[in-house]
Write a protein that holds these residues in place. Sequence first.
Motif, PDB file in Angstrom:
ATOM      1  N   HIS A 311      19.711   0.758 -64.630  1.00  0.00           N
ATOM      2  CA  HIS A 311      20.498   1.891 -65.026  1.00  0.00           C
ATOM      3  C   HIS A 311      19.961   3.095 -65.374  1.00  0.00           C
ATOM      4  O   HIS A 311      19.179   3.146 -66.443  1.00  0.00           O
ATOM      5  N   GLU A 365      26.727   2.908 -65.978  1.00  0.00           N
ATOM      6  CA  GLU A 365      26.567   1.508 -66.418  1.00  0.00           C
ATOM      7  C   GLU A 365      27.078   1.587 -67.721  1.00  0.00           C
ATOM      8  O   GLU A 365      28.049   0.455 -68.007  1.00  0.00           O
ATOM      9  N   LEU A 369      29.646  -0.294 -65.533  1.00  0.00           N
ATOM     10  CA  LEU A 369      28.818  -0.828 -64.227  1.00  0.00           C
ATOM     11  C   LEU A 369      29.479  -0.048 -62.881  1.00  0.00           C
ATOM     12  O   LEU A 369      29.492  -0.625 -62.218  1.00  0.00           O
ATOM     13  N   SER A 372      26.674   0.418 -59.912  1.00  0.00           N
ATOM     14  CA  SER A 372      26.390  -0.815 -59.101  1.00  0.00           C
ATOM     15  C   SER A 372      27.590  -1.316 -58.463  1.00  0.00           C
ATOM     16  O   SER A 372      27.401  -1.822 -57.258  1.00  0.00           O
ATOM     17  N   ASN A 392      17.328  -7.285 -61.992  1.00  0.00           N
ATOM     18  CA  ASN A 392      17.917  -6.094 -62.777  1.00  0.00           C
ATOM     19  C   ASN A 392      17.388  -6.047 -63.938  1.00  0.00           C
ATOM     20  O   ASN A 392      16.982  -7.094 -64.838  1.00  0.00           O
ATOM     21  N   ASP A 457      24.436  -4.504 -64.402  1.00  0.00           N
ATOM     22  CA  ASP A 457      24.647  -4.138 -63.151  1.00  0.00           C
ATOM     23  C   ASP A 457      24.120  -5.333 -62.274  1.00  0.00           C
ATOM     24  O   ASP A 457      24.995  -5.363 -61.093  1.00  0.00           O
TER      25      ASP A 457
END
Length: 518
Positions: A311, A365, A369, A372, A392, A457
């Motif tokens: 993120h 994020e 979140l 994503s 991730n 995410d």
Amino acid sequence: MMKKSISILCLMVILTTCKGGKTNNTKSSVPANPADYAKTITQEELKTLLYKYASDEFEGRNTGEKGQKMAVEYLKSQYKSMGIGTPYSGDDYFQEVPLQKPSVAVAEVSINGKTYDAFTNHIILILSKSLDINTSDVVYVGHGIDDENYSDYKDIDVKGKVVLAKSGEPKDTNGNYVTSGDTEDTKWTNGRQSLSSKRNAAQENGAKAMLYFDSALFSRYAPFYQRQSESGFSGRLSLKSDSGDFAFMMINEDMAKAIHVTVNEDSSVKNLKTSLSIKAERKAEEVMSENVVAFIKGSEKPDEILVISAHLDHEGIKNGEVYNGADDDGSGTVAILEIAEAFQQAVKDGHQPKRSILFLHVTGEEKGLLGSRYYTDMDPIFPLENTVADLNIDMIGRIDPKRKEGDRNYVYLIGSDKLSKELHELSEEVNKKYTNVELDYTYNDENDPNRYYYRSDHYNFVKNNIPVIFYFNGTHDDYHKPSDTPDKIEYDLLENRTRLVFHTAWEVANRDNRVVVD
């Protein structure tokens, strides 16, 4: 970013296969050694990138604000300078993410003719549309749980109805929670996590609105929401139209008992006959943010996509102090840039990955979140069924002070064995062969009270049955504070952890068969 020569042999390949600095897409006859490309990932470059990305200049990268806009432009410039393209046409590296900043909604509520006051008896947590409910049919769903081991929804229809649920989770005769079979808190019992879990269960079963009774949380939330309302402060960001046609309210004991007098003692699901009226108006300011996407096309299986994510946002400026977010998640962001550069160098040397790689920097994020979730649930650039895995990276530049035993050269891995045993074994083998990081699975537990499995995410890929690995160093005293600055990063660890992700990505992208989902 600086470009580094990796060996005399590779320099010869570059000189004989590249012209005018352009990428050579001809496959080299010389077998690729991923260790050569991993060496291009250095702590010096990571440090240079992070001191820029986590500087005061970027104003803490708060979603939708000036600093975040500067951050996405910076990432775009890095990919352009590396010669890495985009899945879109031209030089469009941005996936626009439409968000909304709702004001604090205030409801007018009456039950059997008696009025109940906002902030004293009820607060609105989510309101997707203006609300006007008049009903004599409320469904009591006990604890509001919908789990494979236990469900309050299995024998009742709540489509289009208002449901009442209370906090907590039942236990069996041995004192274990019914969803897990042990005494550790689950996502149905654990504070804020239970809010989202029970809200999602109501939505997924088609409820129009949920009234959630939790005395402890209400006493904490109500004063905060009242202050927001009185100051005109707009509430938390959310995806535009994220909640569909749904309202989510938290209520106190007086209101819960007015609907169901034995709510404290009774957990059995039933239809309640009560006269309920709720009216509320929703107002929201639209905010636009961006995910950054860069793309290397695969040579043999271009339709199979490996996603590498981190993120790009952080907390912004609070009380005049910049929250730089060097570890969270500047470390993951610059790690992806270095991984992308390593893969691009391989492409220039004639070693294009077999599968395509999407470098995905997501926004929002810290707001839930959001970036994503927009990618997976609303606008996947590539079909999710073609996505082989998500690696991730969220906080890999520091050491967890609570970790008293083990090598400092460690990383927490979360989720690697949840959907694909093969991915987990691949990860272990790659690490043993190349990087020798101590892989710590302390938080690799869906019932971990910290809930890390659900908090970054990768989880939006998990929801869609896509194998993941979440790389994480744990929290520390500077977590979500203005003191999370680049001078505190352990750059040798950041280098080795980044190389671990690169080697894992290389193997996933170049193996003959895609990793198997169990």
